[in-house]
Design a protein around this motif. Structure first.
Motif, short mmCIF file in Angstrom:
data_model
loop_
_atom_site.label_atom_id
_atom_site.label_comp_id
_atom_site.label_asym_id
_atom_site.label_seq_id
_atom_site.Cartn_x
_atom_site.Cartn_y
_atom_site.Cartn_z
N GLU A 140 2.23 1.65 -3.51
CA GLU A 140 1.17 2.10 -4.41
C GLU A 140 0.89 3.58 -4.22
O GLU A 140 0.67 4.31 -5.19
CB GLU A 140 -0.11 1.28 -4.16
N GLN A 141 0.86 4.02 -2.96
CA GLN A 141 0.60 5.44 -2.68
C GLN A 141 1.65 6.32 -3.33
O GLN A 141 1.34 7.30 -4.02
CB GLN A 141 0.59 5.66 -1.16
N ARG B 132 0.83 -1.21 0.00
CA ARG B 132 0.00 0.00 0.00
C ARG B 132 0.86 1.26 0.00
O ARG B 132 0.53 2.25 -0.67
CB ARG B 132 -0.93 0.00 1.21
N ARG C 89 -8.34 5.17 -3.29
CA ARG C 89 -6.93 5.49 -3.47
C ARG C 89 -6.76 6.94 -3.94
O ARG C 89 -5.89 7.67 -3.44
CB ARG C 89 -6.29 4.54 -4.49
N ARG D 42 -12.48 0.97 -5.20
CA ARG D 42 -11.09 0.92 -4.72
C ARG D 42 -10.27 2.06 -5.30
O ARG D 42 -9.49 2.70 -4.59
CB ARG D 42 -10.46 -0.43 -5.07
N HIS D 43 -10.46 2.32 -6.59
CA HIS D 43 -9.72 3.43 -7.20
C HIS D 43 -10.10 4.76 -6.56
O HIS D 43 -9.24 5.60 -6.30
CB HIS D 43 -9.98 3.48 -8.70
N ARG E 63 -7.18 9.52 -1.20
CA ARG E 63 -5.99 9.69 -0.36
C ARG E 63 -4.94 10.53 -1.07
O ARG E 63 -4.30 11.41 -0.46
CB ARG E 63 -5.43 8.32 0.02
N ASP F 95 -4.35 0.62 -13.48
CA ASP F 95 -4.98 -0.22 -12.47
C ASP F 95 -5.20 -1.63 -13.02
O ASP F 95 -5.79 -1.81 -14.10
CB ASP F 95 -6.32 0.42 -12.07
#
Length: 474
Positions: free
Chosen positions: A63-64, A60, A366, A362-363, A369, A121
């Motif tokens: 990915e961030q 995670r 993300r 989910r996208h 954030r 993605d």
């Protein structure tokens, strides 16, 4: 291949989630130059073992930072640091030479542009593969949209906006512009030149599309929270429709209070005015919970909700939807059936797979954030300046930067472009009323590094620009 040694520790007593701790420390190491290109990072499995955390924590964090532009993922080739060498390059204070476009790369802060990460993605790619292997179709897609996508959108609206609609209430469109053209075309079966009331300031493209479709566009001056119903009582004659952006007024950024929405619906029901609710980026709220969609409130008024995947996914898709009910809904369906669908079937199928498989949710999480972090960068760079006022940050993908009266927004935007930063003056969104002096900063598309560089450039230009009247700023 050089593998970086990472100065990272985790504190389980810290209330900050572990992925955020790892991401923050790695981000800081990159910005300080402790870790930089072309270093490759340890595998997620190895770093997780070194830190004593689950592999998901590291995944995670990676990915961030990949979404923010600090890292690049190369699949089996590993993850490496991707740092622009010019992030902290100072801006020249020489007077810029006039030119239409700079010859060097431009960081584009035009609002309304989301991150391009959905196309990287895995869920998105899987959805397209599933769409492409479906049994062949020999007919045109249904005029109102495929049954599966309409059902998926209805489910999405119930979850994301608290709006209870059936699949039969959904019309698939080729984005907001297509939706507005469809609405005007339908209204013209009742009136040759329907009158549509819009907010000023507001979305310039909407004004242009409505007029091109044959509507008489009239504006009403609004504040950050949009229309006030007391203003509507003075409008004569009553319009056929009113277009509002109640969840996040565009571009001023406020939201219409529930009591104002209810009063608007009461007025619309009394005068048989169609309410067009542009719900363009309600998924992204940063401080307060979103208010319910106006279309979900109890009323006898007819409300059409305009939605799009342009902000949640990408405007490149050119796909959106209308949620319709009542006699206007029937009229719109008849009109769309006559015109046929503008959205290709394979795209509709892929979107349906993506939504149903949870990819969109989910996208969005993300992206929320990532956008919250870029919002924090804006606040860190701009909020404490006495000559600047930062606003419109409760949600969405842009902010409004109001300038000291002695700083000319148009001139500043021109200078910024010569230094590689494209930014839009707030005046561009006004139709008839005197505009405010400011800029609209879109922070959805640039990476954190690009945004940091762009803001530093902008501040240096503000600090080195002599006000137009030659006086010192106070």
């Amino acid at each position: 291949m050089a593998v970086a040694e990472l100065p990272i520790t985790v504190d389980r007593n810290n209330p900050t989630p572990l992925p955020a701790q790892v991401a923050a420390q790695l981000r800081q190491a990159i910005l300080e130059g402790t870790v930089g290109a072309p270093h490759h990072l340890p595998s997620s499995r190895r770093l997780a073992a070194e830190l004593g955390v689950s592999r998901g924590v590291v995944v995670r964090a990676y990915e961030q930072l990949t979404g923010e532009g600090y890292l690049e993922s190369h699949g089996a080739g590993g993850t490496r640091v991707a740092v622009r060498a010019d992030v902290r390059t100072p801006v020249s204070t020489d007077p810029p030479r006039p030119r239409d476009e700079p010859s060097h790369p431009v960081i584009d802060l035009t609002p309304g542009r989301p991150s391009d990460t959905p196309f990287a993605d895995r869920s998105w790619r899987t959805a397209w593969r599933e769409a492409l292997v479906e049994p062949g179709h020999v007919d045109l897609p249904p005029a109102l949209g495929t049954d599966r996508l309409r059902a998926a959108i209805a489910g999405h609206l119930a979850t994301a906006r608290g709006l209870s609609v059936d699949a039969e209430d959904v019309i698939v469109t080729a984005g907001t512009s297509d939706a507005l053209q469809l609405i005007v075309t339908a209204l013209r079966t009742r009136s040759p030149a329907p009158r549509v009331l819009v907010e000023d300031p507001g979305y310039p493209t909407a004004r242009r599309v409505l007029a091109a479709a044959g509507a008489q566009v009239e504006t009403l001056p609004v504040g950050p929270d949009g229309l006030r119903t007391t203003q509507l009582t003075t409008v004569d004659p009553v319009p056929d429709a009113v277009l509002i952006t109640p969840s996040h007024q565009y571009p001023l950024g406020g939201r219409m209070p529930v009591q104002e929405r209810l009063a608007l619906l009461e007025w619309a029901a009394e005068h048989r005015v169609l309410v067009l609710e542009d719900d363009y980026d309600s998924e992204f709220r940063h401080r307060r919970m979103p208010l319910p969609a106006t279309a979900s409130l109890p009323s006898q008024a007819e409300v059409i909700l305009l939605g799009s995947f342009s902000k949640t996914l990408s405007p490149w898709l050119r796909c959106g939807y209308l949620a319709v009910r009542g006699t206007s809904g029937d009229l719109l369906k008849e009109t769309r059936t006559s015109l046929d669908t503008p959205v290709c079937g394979v795209l509709q199928s892929a979107l349906a797979h993506y939504i149903d498989g949870g990819g969109l949710a989910r996208h969005t999480a993300r992206a929320r954030r990532a956008y919250a972090h870029r919002r924090a960068l804006l606040l860190d760079r701009l909020a404490d300046r006495p000559d600047l006022e930062l606003d419109a940050l409760e949600g969405g993908l842009h902010a409004v930067l109001r300038l000291h009266p002695q700083i000319d927004a148009e001139q500043l935007a021109t200078m910024a472009l010569t230094h590689g930063v494209r930014i839009v003056p707030l005046a561009s969104y006004y139709a008839h009323r005197p505009p405010e002096n400011g800029l609209v900063i879109g922070y959805g598309a640039p990476t954190d590094l690009q945004l940091t560089h762009a803001l530093d450039t902008l501040l240096q230009l503000i600090d080195t620009t002599v006000p137009p009247d030659g006086r010192d700023r106070t």
